[in-house]
Each structure stands twice: as structure tokens, then as C-alpha cells.
Design an enzyme around this catalytic site. Structure first.
Site, PDB file in Angstrom:
ATOM      1  N   ASP A   1     -43.634 -25.510 -26.661  1.00 38.60           N
ATOM      2  CA  ASP A   1     -42.422 -25.555 -25.537  1.00 38.60           C
ATOM      3  C   ASP A   1     -42.520 -24.551 -24.856  1.00 38.60           C
ATOM      4  O   ASP A   1     -41.007 -23.774 -24.238  1.00 38.60           O
ATOM      5  CB  ASP A   1     -41.116 -25.549 -26.603  1.00 38.60           C
TER       6      ASP A   1
ATOM      7  N   ASN B   1     -28.030 -28.331 -28.325  1.00 32.56           N
ATOM      8  CA  ASN B   1     -29.179 -29.332 -29.254  1.00 32.56           C
ATOM      9  C   ASN B   1     -28.173 -28.378 -30.852  1.00 32.56           C
ATOM     10  O   ASN B   1     -27.692 -29.210 -31.528  1.00 32.56           O
ATOM     11  CB  ASN B   1     -30.311 -29.928 -29.452  1.00 32.56           C
TER      12      ASN B   1
ATOM     13  N   LYS C   1     -27.754 -16.971 -33.163  1.00 32.28           N
ATOM     14  CA  LYS C   1     -27.760 -18.587 -33.467  1.00 32.28           C
ATOM     15  C   LYS C   1     -26.663 -18.850 -34.286  1.00 32.28           C
ATOM     16  O   LYS C   1     -27.474 -18.885 -35.712  1.00 32.28           O
ATOM     17  CB  LYS C   1     -28.954 -19.087 -33.123  1.00 32.28           C
TER      18      LYS C   1
END
Length: 342
Positions: free
Chosen positions: A123, A14, A33
Site C-alpha cells: 500500500d 478505519n 495509534k
């Protein structure tokens, strides 16, 4: 980005795309990233960068710097050549108790450090734990996109994380202690390493998301008869999987549990960790002012040109359950289902 040579794609999600790069001056490899400039550079991206930047620990992927390109914000970080712990479990089916303990000790060491720095991850899961390329793999926690700092941010209230790993109190949508919720997620990770399946999925109906949530809320799990697990390990799991967060075992208590202490490597001891952290304090890092200036500049839209050829990975990250209107509409393939069936 002139100092970095792009080698290949290593993933997408995402957030955008991740690439393996080589520092042309040192030949060192890094993971980068790439996040498109403009609206995608939101508070979540800033939070991830600021929290990740503050963490320096052997069991956490090391943040290096942020760089601005004409089209993207690039987050440069340590490259873990060993891939995901998730992949290792998929290949093995499940781990022996000793191997599971070896990785769990490292996971707890990294999480304990995060909490000491007032950062809760929110997470934690196998897909967010990477391995370096050594023969005796070192575990590396990554992906701080959902993390919160009690110094920088309020107590968590939103329901974030991967469904199979979520603690009961997180599902209540009330304010909760993110550190205590992290303990639950560590327990799920340990269970999956030992059993090769998620603790709160119905084995006969593993894709029924509503049933998984019900089983989490009622703390309904069991260890299959075919899995040999010691009494100490069972006791630790029973202290982690406690519905009332106030009664759940804490990270310091886990670190003193007999099962955790067995065969504990010296580098996992508190004394060794403190000495390493003192040494890391002298490691130069990109200044806070420079990081913030780059983030602010990245909020401005970049050129229309896009990076070509984004790679594909099986797991595209976690979902925010607050965005879900009807849990029956969830695509379970991307919501934490254990896709490597045994």
C-alpha cells in the site's frame, strides 16, 4: 500508558484514532495509534505490528512498543513532525525533477530494506510516506496494515491497496509477487511528484474509477508537454510501468539506474545502509513474547468507555477491493483520488 501524556489528536481512520503523546520521562514525542480492544484486533492488526516491529531503517517510521489500556491497544511509534509527503505535493503542485529524485531515492532505500527483510508493503502511496521535521526532510514509510511477510505469510492474492497505485497483476486477483507490485506503486509515487496528477486517471474524467482500472491494465499513461522531464527519468518510468511483472525493472536495477544514482546522498548507498543496520542490531526493543502476549490480551473486549474527540484527516486509509461488489458504487473521495486539483 501512565508514562505518556496525550498532547493532541493527529488523525483518525478505519483503524481508530492517532494521538501525539509525550514521554514524561524523556520529553520525547511519539505517535500512538489506538485500536479498540476486541474484534478489531484481528490478523491484519497483528500482521501490521509484527512486520513493523521487525523493521529498523532511517526511511521507515520506527516501531517502539505496544501498550494495553482498559479500552484500547496502543501502538507507539516514531512521530514524524513534517506531515505527509502528500501534503507537500498539494502545497507545491508538483516537484522539480531534482526534488522528486531526492524523495524517490529515500523511498526506494526504505522499500529495498523492507524487501531485504522479506516484507512487501502492498500500500505504498504519498499518504503513507511521512517527513520528519528537519530542514532537509527525511522520508519515512508508515502504515504496514496491508504488508505481508514471505517468512510469516503466503504469497499475496487479495486485491489491496489504493486504486490509483495498484499494479495490473494485483487486479487479476491471482497470486502475485508483492515486491514487484511495490515497484509499480513507487513508480506512481514518482510520477505524481513530477506531474502533480495520477498517471492512469483520465484528465478529463479523473473520478471514473472503471476508466482508471482500464488504463492501468493497458498501461496507458503519458507525461504532459508542460512538464519537463529528462530522458533518463522517462526511461526509468517506462521500465517501471510494464504490465508484465516478470519484465518490470527490479529494486536492485532501479538502484543502479543512471537517474537514481545522480546526486545520490552517501547515506543512501548500500555500504552506509549496512553499517547503520549493524548499529541498529544492538538497539533494544520490546520482546516478541511480550508483544504477542499483549496482542492476545487485546483480543478480549475492554471497558465500554471510549476515547473522546477523535481527530479528522482527509485520507482515511486504503480499501480492500475484494470487498467491492460494484465499482460504480465506490466513493472516489476515499479511494485514492488526487484531491488537490491543479
Amino acid at each position: 500508558m501512565e508514562r505518556y501524556e496525550v498532547m493532541r489528536d493527529i488523525g483518525s481512520g478505519n483503524f481508530g484514532v492517532a494521538k501525539l503523546v509525550r514521554d514524561v520521562a524523556t520529553n520525547h514525542l511519539f505517535a500512538v495509534k489506538f485500536i479498540e480492544r476486541g474484534l478489531k484486533i484481528d490478523e491484519h492488526v497483528q500482521r501490521e505490528i509484527m512486520n513493523h516491529r521487525s523493521l529498523k531503517h532511517p526511511n521507515i517510521i520506527r516501531f517502539k512498543e505496544v501498550v494495553l489500556t482498559p479500552t484500547h491497544l496502543a501502538i507507539v511509534m516514531e512521530y514524524a513532525a513534517g506531515g505527509e509527503l502528500f501534503e507537500r505535493i498539494c502545497n507545491a503542485g508538483r516537484f522539480s525533477e531534482d526534488e522528486a529524485r531526492f524523495f524517490f531515492q529515500q523511498l526506494i532505500s526504505g522499500v529495498s530494506y523492507c524487501h531485504s527483510m522479506q516484507v512487501c508493503h502492498r500500500d505504498l502511496k504519498l499518504e503513507n510516506t511521512l517527513l520528519d521535521g528537519s530542514v532537509t526532510p527525511r522520508l519515512k514509510i508508515c502504515d504496514f496494515g496491508y504488508s505481508k511477510s514471505s517468512v510469516l505469510h503466503s504469497q499475496p492474492k487479495s486485491t489491496v491497496g489504493t486504486p490509483a497505485y495498484i499494479a495490473p497483476e494485483v487486479l487479476s486477483r491471482k497470486e502475485y509477487d508483492g515486491k514487484v507490485a511495490d515497484v509499480w506503486s513507487c513508480g506512481v509515487t514518482l510520477y505524481v511528484m513530477l506531474v502533480g496528477a495520477y498517471p492512469f486517471e483520465d484528465p478529463d474524467d479523473p473520478r471514473n474509477f472503471r476508466k482508471t482500472i482500464t488504463r492501468i491494465l493497458s498501461v496507458q499513461y503519458s507525461i504532459p508537454d508542460y512538464v519537463r522531464v529528462s530522458a533518463d527519468c522517462r526511461h526509468l518510468l517506462s521500465r517501471i510501468f510494464v504490465g508484465n511483472p516478470e519484465q518490470r525493472i527490479t529494486i536492485p536495477e532501479i538502484k543502479n539506474h543512471p537517474w537514481f544514482l545522480k546526486n545520490l546522498p552517501i547515506e543512501m548507498t548500500d555500504e552506509y545502509q549496512r553499517s547503520m543496520q549493524l548499529a541498529d542490531m544492538n538497539t533494544p526493543s520490546q520482546s516478541l513474547e511480550e508483544v504477542m502476549a499483549i496482542i492476545q490480551e487485546a483480543r478480549k473486549p475492554g471497558d465500554a468507555m471510549k476515547l473522546a474527540g477523535a481527530g479528522q484527516v482527509a485520507c482515511l486509509g486504503s480499501m480492500d477491493l475484494d470487498d467491492i461488489d460494484d465499482i460504480d458504487d465506490i466513493d472516489i473521495e476515499n479511494s485514492g483520488d488526487f484531491v488537490c486539483a491543479l
